[in-house]
Design a protein around this motif. Structure first.
Motif, PDB file in Angstrom:
ATOM      1  N   HIS A  39       0.865  -1.181   0.000  1.00 32.94           N
ATOM      2  CA  HIS A  39       0.000   0.000   0.000  1.00 32.94           C
ATOM      3  C   HIS A  39       0.902   1.231   0.000  1.00 32.94           C
ATOM      4  O   HIS A  39       1.839   1.319   0.784  1.00 32.94           O
ATOM      5  CB  HIS A  39      -0.893   0.009   1.242  1.00 32.94           C
ATOM      6  N   TYR A  54      -1.091   1.400  -4.898  1.00 28.60           N
ATOM      7  CA  TYR A  54      -0.391   0.145  -4.604  1.00 28.60           C
ATOM      8  C   TYR A  54       0.762  -0.042  -5.585  1.00 28.60           C
ATOM      9  O   TYR A  54       0.798   0.555  -6.667  1.00 28.60           O
ATOM     10  CB  TYR A  54      -1.355  -1.053  -4.683  1.00 28.60           C
ATOM     11  N   LEU A  66      -5.203   4.823  -6.444  1.00 30.98           N
ATOM     12  CA  LEU A  66      -6.599   4.378  -6.428  1.00 30.98           C
ATOM     13  C   LEU A  66      -7.541   5.424  -5.836  1.00 30.98           C
ATOM     14  O   LEU A  66      -8.746   5.354  -6.052  1.00 30.98           O
ATOM     15  CB  LEU A  66      -6.739   3.067  -5.645  1.00 30.98           C
ATOM     16  N   ILE A  74      -7.404   2.042   1.287  1.00 30.76           N
ATOM     17  CA  ILE A  74      -7.587   0.980   0.291  1.00 30.76           C
ATOM     18  C   ILE A  74      -8.070  -0.253   1.042  1.00 30.76           C
ATOM     19  O   ILE A  74      -7.273  -1.024   1.588  1.00 30.76           O
ATOM     20  CB  ILE A  74      -6.287   0.718  -0.480  1.00 30.76           C
ATOM     21  N   ILE A 112      -9.690   1.762 -10.716  1.00 33.51           N
ATOM     22  CA  ILE A 112      -8.722   0.817 -10.128  1.00 33.51           C
ATOM     23  C   ILE A 112      -7.865   0.251 -11.255  1.00 33.51           C
ATOM     24  O   ILE A 112      -8.255  -0.697 -11.946  1.00 33.51           O
ATOM     25  CB  ILE A 112      -9.411  -0.339  -9.357  1.00 33.51           C
TER      26      ILE A 112
END
Length: 395
Positions: A39, A54, A66, A74, A112
């Motif tokens: 992350h 990520y 994201l 996340i 995403i």
């Protein structure tokens, strides 16, 4: 636990504006990327917040942002929110009995990067493009299980492990499909196999192109379909009144798969030519025999390799088009397509222009296509709009 990565100041505004792809050379401290799936807390060199993402190695970059929202993590709720929103945006497809195969989640276009999800008559297929995004498998599957009326869920791992792409059974949960699974595309039957590796039998991003061929261009024409895969373009051409189709592909599987696609639509496959051969070799053969076609479909892969040559769309498309022009009837039609993200629309047009100049012929572009709207693209990442298709009339 999050790892902080710092974006160079000269690129900070670009990322603040929503650019989602994390590029290695955009980072000051790329050495902190150690394990795919990490992350990331993304900031600029002064520590100003940009977003969270990520680490996942793709040919495009080293990961994806994201969220740009302060305080959003996340976690399951992020995947729920983004996937549910994407499902809602495809409502018209879910409600259309004539099209039962489409994309429900298109990577960074739906928020995403690194994952896409396709729908086939009740079955969902998740495509993972890096080991990093694969670490979020449980979250994505959980959203589909709780938010959809799924029959079954399959997956495709599109990333290399020890230099090999993984093609195992691909089944995750629900009921196993019986294959071929027959889906509909604008009323035409299409056979798909969700259990046979990455390619299921049809490239759905060409849906509008196939519809145009059937509805506006095929009637009364002889059609050459090169790099024909399972012959879907030809099936639509035949349904639209083409007098005959010739299908050429190097893969042995193209023969039974193309026969199947014609057969499930009640079309006589024996009235068509289905040829397993190198397309480049076939062009030479057709030239020697003075065969000409009233429509030639050129949809090569971005890269292709045969025993004698390697094809790259970025380098070789002009020459490929010249070969096609040589066997197209005067006033005939060439459907030129590329899915190479590295070839811009402008550059693709220069390939077309160069080919016609070198052959001394004129042309008109009569219609142009890009991705259908289920393949959502974000304005912050225009490279995601990779498909370029031109309907070119020889004059």
């Amino acid at each position: 636990m999050e790892t902080t990565v710092k974006v160079k100041m000269k690129l900070a505004d670009k990322y603040q504006s929503g650019f989602p792809l994390i590029m290695k050379d955009a980072l000051v401290n790329a050495e902190v990327l150690t394990k795919e799936g990490q992350h990331l807390n993304v900031v600029d060199e002064q520590g100003t917040y940009i977003g969270k993402g990520y680490y996942g190695l793709q040919n495009k970059g080293v990961g994806w942002v994201l969220t740009n929202k302060q305080g959003e993590n996340i976690d399951q709720s992020l995947f729920d929110r983004k996937i549910v929103k994407a499902l809602g945006l495809r409502r018209k497809y879910f409600d259309d009995p004539n099209t039962t195969a489409f994309r429900v989640f298109n990577g960074e276009g739906d928020g995403i990067g690194g994952v896409t999800i396709d729908y086939f008559a009740g079955f969902y297929v998740i495509h993972w493009y890096s080991e990093g995004i694969y670490q979020f498998k449980d979250e994505v599957v959980q959203t589909l299980k709780t938010q959809t009326d799924y029959r079954g869920i399959y997956e495709k791992k599109r990333f290399a492990t020890n230099g090999k792409y993984l093609d195992d059974d691909d089944f995750i949960t629900g009921e196993r499909g019986e294959f071929p699974l027959i889906v509909k595309e604008n009323g035409v039957n299409v056979a798909v196999y969700l259990n046979e590796g990455a390619m299921v039998g049809v490239f759905m991003d060409q849906r509008e192109v196939r519809q145009a061929i059937r509805d506006r261009y095929a009637e009364g024409r002889t059609v050459l379909n090169t790099f024909s895969y399972t012959g879907a373009f030809s099936v639509f051409a035949a349904m639209g009144g083409a007098t005959k189709t010739t299908n050429v592909d190097l893969a042995n599987r193209s023969l039974p798969k193309t026969i199947e696609q014609f057969s499930i639509n009640g079309l006589d496959y024996e009235a068509q030519d289905i040829i397993v051969d190198d397309v480049f070799k076939f062009f030479k053969f057709a030239g020697r025999k003075q065969h000409k076609y009233e429509m030639v479909i050129l949809d090569p892969p971005s890269f292709a390799r045969s025993k004698k040559m390697t094809f790259s769309a970025a380098k070789d498309y002009t020459n490929l088009l010249k070969e096609a022009i040589a066997i197209t009837e005067s006033n005939g039609l060439i459907i030129a397509s590329t899915n190479h993200a590295g070839v811009s629309r402008k550059k693709f047009r220069t390939f077309i222009d160069k080919a016609f100049k070198e052959t001394g012929l004129g042309y008109n572009i009569v219609e142009e296509f890009s991705l259908p709207d289920d393949y959502r693209v974000t304005s912050t990442y225009p490279d995601g709009d990779y498909l370029k298709v031109l309907f070119i009339k020889l004059v």
